[in-house]
Design an enzyme around this catalytic site. Structure first.
Site, mmCIF file in Angstrom:
data_model
loop_
_atom_site.group_PDB
_atom_site.id
_atom_site.type_symbol
_atom_site.label_atom_id
_atom_site.label_comp_id
_atom_site.label_asym_id
_atom_site.label_seq_id
_atom_site.Cartn_x
_atom_site.Cartn_y
_atom_site.Cartn_z
ATOM 1 N N LYS A 144 0.862 -1.181 0.000
ATOM 2 C CA LYS A 144 0.000 0.000 0.000
ATOM 3 C C LYS A 144 0.891 1.221 0.000
ATOM 4 O O LYS A 144 2.045 1.166 0.439
ATOM 5 C CB LYS A 144 -0.882 0.029 1.256
ATOM 6 N N ASP A 147 -6.815 4.353 -4.700
ATOM 7 C CA ASP A 147 -7.498 4.144 -3.423
ATOM 8 C C ASP A 147 -8.180 5.473 -3.107
ATOM 9 O O ASP A 147 -8.464 6.252 -4.021
ATOM 10 C CB ASP A 147 -6.513 3.701 -2.331
HETATM 11 P P1 NAD Z 1 -13.336 7.729 -2.693
HETATM 12 O O1 NAD Z 1 -12.382 8.775 -2.313
HETATM 13 O O2 NAD Z 1 -13.786 7.604 -4.110
HETATM 14 O O3 NAD Z 1 -14.671 7.851 -1.802
HETATM 15 C C1 NAD Z 1 -14.667 7.963 -0.411
HETATM 16 C C2 NAD Z 1 -16.064 8.421 -0.008
HETATM 17 O O4 NAD Z 1 -16.159 8.471 1.409
HETATM 18 C C3 NAD Z 1 -16.430 9.811 -0.496
HETATM 19 O O5 NAD Z 1 -17.799 9.836 -0.866
HETATM 20 C C4 NAD Z 1 -16.210 10.683 0.735
HETATM 21 O O6 NAD Z 1 -16.977 11.877 0.706
HETATM 22 C C5 NAD Z 1 -16.679 9.737 1.794
HETATM 23 N N1 NAD Z 1 -16.188 10.057 3.137
HETATM 24 C C6 NAD Z 1 -14.934 10.427 3.498
HETATM 25 N N2 NAD Z 1 -14.899 10.638 4.822
HETATM 26 C C7 NAD Z 1 -16.147 10.379 5.278
HETATM 27 C C8 NAD Z 1 -16.750 10.424 6.557
HETATM 28 N N3 NAD Z 1 -16.047 10.789 7.632
HETATM 29 N N4 NAD Z 1 -18.043 10.082 6.659
HETATM 30 C C9 NAD Z 1 -18.749 9.711 5.566
HETATM 31 N N5 NAD Z 1 -18.244 9.660 4.342
HETATM 32 C C10 NAD Z 1 -16.967 10.004 4.212
HETATM 33 O O7 NAD Z 1 -12.707 6.341 -2.178
HETATM 34 P P2 NAD Z 1 -13.080 4.880 -2.630
HETATM 35 O O8 NAD Z 1 -12.098 4.439 -3.655
HETATM 36 O O9 NAD Z 1 -14.544 4.787 -2.898
HETATM 37 O O10 NAD Z 1 -12.722 4.084 -1.299
HETATM 38 C C11 NAD Z 1 -13.632 3.932 -0.213
HETATM 39 C C12 NAD Z 1 -13.170 2.798 0.680
HETATM 40 O O11 NAD Z 1 -13.097 1.597 -0.093
HETATM 41 C C13 NAD Z 1 -11.780 2.974 1.294
HETATM 42 O O12 NAD Z 1 -11.768 2.370 2.565
HETATM 43 C C14 NAD Z 1 -10.895 2.203 0.355
HETATM 44 O O13 NAD Z 1 -9.679 1.782 0.966
HETATM 45 C C15 NAD Z 1 -11.793 1.047 0.020
HETATM 46 N N6 NAD Z 1 -11.457 0.348 -1.213
HETATM 47 C C16 NAD Z 1 -11.387 0.988 -2.400
HETATM 48 C C17 NAD Z 1 -11.104 0.264 -3.550
HETATM 49 C C18 NAD Z 1 -11.097 0.906 -4.908
HETATM 50 O O14 NAD Z 1 -10.984 0.161 -5.902
HETATM 51 N N7 NAD Z 1 -11.252 2.197 -5.045
HETATM 52 C C19 NAD Z 1 -10.838 -1.117 -3.478
HETATM 53 C C20 NAD Z 1 -10.927 -1.735 -2.238
HETATM 54 C C21 NAD Z 1 -11.241 -0.992 -1.119
#
Ligand code: NAD
Length: 439
Positions: free
Chosen positions: A125, A165
């Protein structure tokens, strides 16, 4: 730029340093879980010790000339947890809270995630401690390029393959590919995944994590004898993962009653109009739910959303959102962890005691890395699949992995999280045994 100019322009304001409190430290959580699983599997102490420590950690300084001409120095990390099963694989996060322990934990989660879905990668990561919401596109591009150059000695298509991410996306990946390709003087598309489709990305990658979450939810409901059409869902976090999960679950017939993001949440017990919400978010300058209004829709806070009376709760924002203080009051019957590490160990114990089923992150959100794997395979072969092929193979792997975890959970009478870790840690340990210890 001369040294003299640098002296005149350097901004030495320290960047935000985030305290690492052990209780809310994701690395602490990851180690406790590994120790528990190691004991259950009767893992050899040497292999257990190897898996408790990342193989390699790199901290880099990332100076960036900001648009106002001042230089800001950001701190970036790349942690490689395990390469036992293949090249390291894992995303890059841009967030003010990024710190070494968080990156370590997320790297270990990647090792387990790749193992649980049976794809040939280890775990890594990376991240930069920064607040991208306060930065221009040009500043983000310069920061990304400098960070990429700084971690280049340890990444590569056969070494360590980053991906998007939180707060990083296909554009950030395109800057990374361009930086590596310029410095290596050849096209190196396979060095990252999650790229734009026009640059060696895969069809279906952007939606893959959310699609995997939707498939996991469907598999769980099948085993509970419940139909999607009788199921209500609340999704916390409406970014890449949460918005796609909500959209697909809605399309599959579930009633998505609440969604939220950093700007707050919206709730309609009769079901939200997801298409209208997506239109609103696409038109919002920061892609937020903020300002969305429709008849029957009320505002809820992020804390309230987690406590709504729904069948399925999908945390899709950041870690440790479900903790000892709110877990006793959660009304959802099932939780599908789209985010990484959204549940603290204390909360996990409370949820288990209360009979709430949790599909763990390393299984539920593995769709992203599975399609990243397909993207990498396509890049290495320079032969690209259509979207149907991608989605068909993703579905096959998610359904198979869910079944394998479910079966261990039944056989060993343990919750799904422990079952997933037992499978994953067992597979990684097996690879270590087969490879032996170098030299
Ligand atoms: P992103 O940045 O696209 O979205 C994150 C979302 O969470 C946004 O809508 C943001 O406004 C919201 N957010 C942030 N802080 C918040 C809070 N305190 N309360 C409520 N909402 C809040 O990120 P993403 O890629 O969608 O990732 C989200 C999660 O999924 C993370 O934990 C990430 O590690 C995990 N993840 C992502 C992927 C991927 O392919 N993008 C793969 C596996 C896991």
């Amino acid at each position: 730029m001369t040294t003299e100019m640098l002296g005149g322009m350097t901004d030495i304001r320290p960047q935000m340093i985030v305290a690492e409190s052990p209780k809310h430290d994701l690395w602490h959580t990851a180690l406790a879980l590994l120790d528990d699983v190691a004991a259950r599997l009767k893992l050899e102490p040497g292999i257990h010790a190897m898996l408790r420590q990342p193989e390699r950690e790199l901290t880099v300084s990332v100076p960036v000339v900001m648009d106002d001409g001042l230089i800001k120095v950001f701190t970036g990390y790349r942690v490689q947890h395990s390469s036992a099963r293949g090249p390291y694989k894992g995303g890059i996060r841009y967030h003010p809270n990024v710190n070494l322990n968080e990156v370590r934990a997320l790297a270990a989660l990647m090792t387990w995630k790749c193992a649980v879905v049976g794809i040939p990668y280890g775990g890594a990561k990376g991240g930069v401690q920064c607040d991208p919401s306060q930065m221009s596109q040009d500043e983000l591009a310069r920061m990304t390029r400098r960070f990429t150059a700084m971690i280049m000695p340890i990444i590569g298509g056969r070494r360590d393959i980053p991906a998007p991410d939180v707060n990083t996306n296909a554009q950030v990946m395109a800057w990374m590919v361009d930086t590596v390709s310029m410095l290596e003087r050849k096209a190196v598309m396979e060095v990252v995944t999650g790229k734009p489709v026009s640059l060696g990305g895969s069809l279906g990658r952007r939606e893959a994590t959310g699609r995997g979450v939707a498939i996991s939810t469907e598999e769980l409901l099948k085993r509970k004898g419940q139909h999607l059409s009788d199921t209500t869902v609340a999704v916390q976090g409406y970014g890449n993962v949460g918005s796609v999960a909500a959209t697909l679950l809605h399309e599959m017939g579930a009633r998505v009653v609440a969604v939220s993001d950093i700007s707050g949440g919206i709730y309609n017990p009769k079901g939200l109009d997801i298409a209208a919400i997506n239109k609103h978010v696409e038109a919002h300058p920061k892609r937020l739910l903020e300002g969305y209004a429709a008849p029957g829709v009320e505002k809820v806070t992020n804390d309230e959303l987690l406590l709504l009376d729904v069948d399925v709760l999908v945390p899709a924002a950041l870690e440790h959102q479900i903790h000892a203080d709110n877990a006793p009051f959660i009304k959802a019957k099932m939780i599908v962890e789209a985010a990484n590490g959204p549940t603290t160990p204390e909360a996990d114990a409370i949820l288990n005691d209360r009979g709430i089923i949790v599909v763990p992150d390393i299984l539920a959100n593995a769709g992203g890395v599975v399609v990243s794997y397909f993207e990498w395979v396509q890049d290495l072969q320079a032969f690209f699949w259509d979207e149907e092929e991608v989605n068909k193979n993703l579905h096959r792997i998610m359904v198979r992995s869910f079944k394998e975890v479910w079966d261990v959970s039944e056989k060993e009478a343990v919750p799904l999280r422990l079952a997933a870790y037992m499978l994953a840690v067992g597979r990684v340990a097996q690879s270590v045994r087969e490879r032996g210890i170098f030299p």
